[in-house]
Design a protein around this motif. Structure first.
Motif, PDB file in Angstrom:
ATOM      1  N   GLU A 144      36.256  41.528  51.365  1.00 45.56           N
ATOM      2  CA  GLU A 144      37.243  40.452  51.249  1.00 45.56           C
ATOM      3  C   GLU A 144      37.131  39.741  49.907  1.00 45.56           C
ATOM      4  OE1 GLU A 144      37.914  38.021  54.963  1.00 45.56           O
ATOM      5  OE2 GLU A 144      36.164  39.168  55.612  1.00 45.56           O
ATOM      6  N   ALA A 145      35.903  39.597  49.427  1.00 43.33           N
ATOM      7  CA  ALA A 145      35.702  38.965  48.115  1.00 43.33           C
ATOM      8  C   ALA A 145      36.319  39.822  47.014  1.00 43.33           C
ATOM      9  CB  ALA A 145      34.215  38.752  47.863  1.00 43.33           C
ATOM     10  N   VAL A 146      36.159  41.140  47.111  1.00 43.13           N
ATOM     11  CA  VAL A 146      36.757  42.052  46.131  1.00 43.13           C
ATOM     12  C   VAL A 146      38.277  41.933  46.156  1.00 43.13           C
ATOM     13  CG1 VAL A 146      37.141  44.486  45.579  1.00 43.13           C
ATOM     14  CG2 VAL A 146      34.838  43.685  46.136  1.00 43.13           C
ATOM     15  N   ASN A 147      38.848  41.907  47.354  1.00 44.00           N
ATOM     16  CA  ASN A 147      40.306  41.760  47.472  1.00 44.00           C
ATOM     17  C   ASN A 147      40.773  40.429  46.894  1.00 44.00           C
ATOM     18  OD1 ASN A 147      40.590  44.249  48.717  1.00 44.00           O
ATOM     19  ND2 ASN A 147      40.409  43.423  50.780  1.00 44.00           N
ATOM     20  N   ALA A 148      39.985  39.382  47.137  1.00 47.06           N
ATOM     21  CA  ALA A 148      40.347  38.060  46.629  1.00 47.06           C
ATOM     22  C   ALA A 148      40.347  38.047  45.106  1.00 47.06           C
ATOM     23  CB  ALA A 148      39.383  37.008  47.177  1.00 47.06           C
TER      24      ALA A 148
END
Length: 322
Positions: A144-148
């Motif tokens: 999720e951090a990568v997507n963010a």
């Protein structure tokens, strides 16, 4: 007042941040507590300076690092009084304080929900988007951090800090090609940053253990050489240079090759590699010696880096950069 309060606390040694935190009550007592939000009145105020607000922000961050939540709240309160609750940077600082004082995952999830609500109302709010990505990472929600971060970079593709964070996340997952790509984007934006060249060299050095060893090692060599060219006393640059040269020399009969159009860089001759190894060894020895002697202009290196350099000089064997 210490001039180091004008520098981001994340770049300060723990001892300096601790000293700032200890000085916080005195600084807050002797500094203005409330200045009008009126632009005209602020311009006429003798106590209104850009440095004052930088000090308050950096003092808040140092206090959060050391657990002085009360002083951190006071610093934030003064910033809020001056710039208002709707200022994007203030919103991010308020979120950071909530993150730092959260006691469990449930509290962190509430902060995350606040970030998401703010971004629904104002998607281009970059400070909040960065805090959301950082919070997701700290909670272990790496995908999720990568997507963010990718979403953030869609809005602001020239954000070097976001590219660097993305590179670090990819590296932590062992996705070397993606990490190298993201770090190269940082380098495009900051071409003369010696630490960025060295960090890319470290990534290439690690990636060389999985595939394309010769290509990645020669590119890493190029990055480390550029790093120390830009900063003559950069320890990590010389450390990585020595490791890379040792690996190239350990390859079966390394030979110089002629550069072709399809190659980014040719493998240097063994004699050149030997000279680079000698230069890196000499410089690392000088840094360790002069730092250990306490010479004024040779301090500021992390103790862990000095110890790693000392061990590398003793063993002269390949080590892993962490």
């Amino acid at each position: 007042m210490s001039s180091s309060l004008l520098h981001p606390p994340s770049h300060l040694p723990p001892a300096t941040a601790s000293r700032h935190s200890q000085q916080a009550p005195g600084i807050l007592e002797n500094s203005p507590g409330a200045i009008s939000t009126s632009i005209l009145q602020s311009m006429l105020s003798t106590s209104e300076t850009q440095e004052l607000w930088t000090v308050y922000e950096n003092l808040m961050l140092s206090c959060l690092r050391t657990g002085d939540d009360d002083s951190a709240h006071q610093c934030l309160g003064r910033l809020v009084n001056r710039f208002g609750n709707d200022n994007e940077r203030i919103m991010a600082l308020k979120g950071l304080l909530k993150e730092a004082t959260a006691t469990d995952n449930a509290s962190l999830n509430l902060v995350l929900q606040e970030y998401e609500q703010i971004l629904q109302e104002n998607p281009p709010n970059l400070p909040i988007a960065k805090r959301r990505a950082a919070l997701l990472r700290s909670m272990g929600r790496i995908p999720e951090a990568v997507n963010a971060l990718n979403s953030l970079l869609d809005m602001s593709p020239t954000d070097a800090e976001a590219w660097a964070e993305l590179a670090d996340l990819y590296l932590a997952q062992g996705l070397y090609s993606q990490a190298i790509f993201a770090q190269e984007e940082v380098l495009v934006l900051q071409p003369n940053a010696w630490n960025i060249h060295a960090r890319l060299g470290e990534m290439l050095l690690m990636a060389a253990k999985t595939s394309d060893a010769s290509k990645r090692l020669t590119e890493a060599l190029k990055r480390f050489c550029r790093s120390v060219e830009l900063c003559d006393n950069y320890l990590r640059g010389y450390y990585g240079l020595k490791l890379t040269v040792q690996q190239l020399l350990s390859e079966p009969s390394p030979k110089a090759s002629k550069q072709t159009e399809s190659e980014e860089w040719a493998i240097p001759a063994s004699s050149t590699l030997q000279k680079l190894d000698e230069a890196a060894t000499e410089k690392l020895a000088e840094i360790v010696r002069r730092n250990s002697a306490g010479e004024k202009d040779w301090q500021g290196y992390a103790e862990a880096e000095i110890e790693a350099a000392r061990e590398l000089l003793k063993s002269r064997s390949t080590a892993t950069i962490r």
